[in-house]
Design an enzyme around this catalytic site. Structure first.
Site, PDB file in Angstrom:
ATOM      1  N   ASN A   8       3.854   6.369 -13.328  1.00  0.00           N
ATOM      2  CA  ASN A   8       3.901   4.956 -13.724  1.00  0.00           C
ATOM      3  C   ASN A   8       5.209   4.385 -13.194  1.00  0.00           C
ATOM      4  O   ASN A   8       6.274   4.655 -13.746  1.00  0.00           O
ATOM      5  CB  ASN A   8       3.831   4.871 -15.256  1.00  0.00           C
ATOM      6  N   HIS A  93      -0.217   0.676 -22.622  1.00  0.00           N
ATOM      7  CA  HIS A  93       1.093   1.349 -22.613  1.00  0.00           C
ATOM      8  C   HIS A  93       1.945   0.754 -23.731  1.00  0.00           C
ATOM      9  O   HIS A  93       1.842  -0.441 -24.027  1.00  0.00           O
ATOM     10  CB  HIS A  93       1.759   1.150 -21.247  1.00  0.00           C
ATOM     11  N   GLU A  95       4.858  -0.209 -23.805  1.00  0.00           N
ATOM     12  CA  GLU A  95       5.650  -1.378 -23.389  1.00  0.00           C
ATOM     13  C   GLU A  95       4.797  -2.642 -23.381  1.00  0.00           C
ATOM     14  O   GLU A  95       5.303  -3.741 -23.603  1.00  0.00           O
ATOM     15  CB  GLU A  95       6.297  -1.096 -22.016  1.00  0.00           C
ATOM     16  N   GLU A 160       1.625   9.308 -25.764  1.00  0.00           N
ATOM     17  CA  GLU A 160       3.007   9.041 -25.402  1.00  0.00           C
ATOM     18  C   GLU A 160       3.786   8.626 -26.644  1.00  0.00           C
ATOM     19  O   GLU A 160       3.749   7.446 -27.035  1.00  0.00           O
ATOM     20  CB  GLU A 160       3.074   7.904 -24.382  1.00  0.00           C
ATOM     21  N   GLY A 166      11.316   7.312 -21.732  1.00  0.00           N
ATOM     22  CA  GLY A 166      12.542   6.847 -21.077  1.00  0.00           C
ATOM     23  C   GLY A 166      13.807   7.196 -21.822  1.00  0.00           C
ATOM     24  O   GLY A 166      14.876   6.656 -21.522  1.00  0.00           O
TER      25      GLY A 166
END
Ligand code: PEP
Length: 245
Positions: A8, A93, A95, A160, A166
């Protein structure tokens, strides 16, 4: 099941950098048993697809709209991604869930639209750090699976944990095993036998150093890789750690 290693690229790379990154992955990918996928920003899907033509590396988008077309300024539809050369799309996702207030229901609609457009969806689920601290991880992920996946579902699920994305923190092998086992049970509960064949990726600070251990955990069907996918050598190293199935 053959493992899938998906990169990604998020909102990284100018066009020339994206093409160079794709070429770097292709150059290192000979002999890799895993299925490989890279997901550049939608703007670069066509250029990356062209750079990867003739290789076995697939290209995906990072989101698509739930409608085929219409008055949706700034949005991109599944058919547009497919037309540009994508065959996959990441949906839901964290985000997107956090920054764009995406709900499970919207993600389910996007998933239906993606499949209709001929794209294979990767639907992301995962708990926040606070939810895990509160012992709510299975409850949250169970709700996300129930709300985000249409019936029938032909795609991939990515677990996730949001707190691992991150951050350099990864879930422990035991936590990954527990969550992937739980997700498998939920998929079988929702889809019967078809739920046994849905790949479940792990995502969250996967690196060359931890990939082999994570990819060897039962019910881990591959990895969704953010930061490390921006370096061709690291991404290829992660892919080399994957299982042929
Ligand atoms: C991601 O954004 O899907 C992801 C897993 O990122 P990272 O590998 O950087 O944690």
């Amino acid at each position: 099941m053959r493992q899938l290693i998906a990169g990604n690229w998020k909102m990284h790379c100018l066009a020339s950098e994206a093409v160079a990154l794709a070429q770097g992955v292709a150059a290192g990918a000979q002999g890799i048993a895993a299925e490989l996928l890279v997901c550049p920003t939608a703007l670069h899907v066509a250029a990356v697809a062209q750079a990867l033509a003739g290789t076995s590396i697939a290209v995906g988008g990072q989101d698509c709209h739930q409608a085929r077309q219409g008055a949706h300024t700034g949005d991109i539809s599944g058919p547009m991604l497919r037309d540009a050369g994508a065959t996959w799309v990441i949906l839901g996702h964290s985000e997107r869930r956090q920054n764009h207030d995406e709900t499970d229901e919207l993600i389910r609609e996007k998933t239906l639209a993606a499949v209709e457009a001929g794209l294979t969806p990767i639907v992301c689920v995962g708990e926040t750090g606070d939810q895990r601290a509160g012992g709510q991880e299975t409850e949250v992920v169970g709700w996300q699976l129930a709300g985000s996946l249409p019936k029938p579902f032909s795609g991939v699920v990515a677990y996730e944990p949001v707190w691992a994305i991150g951050t350099g923190k990864t879930a422990t092998d035991a936590d990954v095993a527990t969550m992937h086992g739980f997700i498998r049970e939920e998929l079988v509960r929702q889809f019967g036998d078809a739920g046994r064949t849905i790949r479940i990726l792990y995502g969250g600070s996967v690196r060359p150093a931890n990939a082999a251990a994570l990819l060897a955990i039962p019910e881990v069907g591959g990895a969704l890789v953010g930061g490390a996918s921006l370096n061709a050598q690291d991404f290829v190293a992660i892919a080399r750690a994957a299982q042929a199935g």
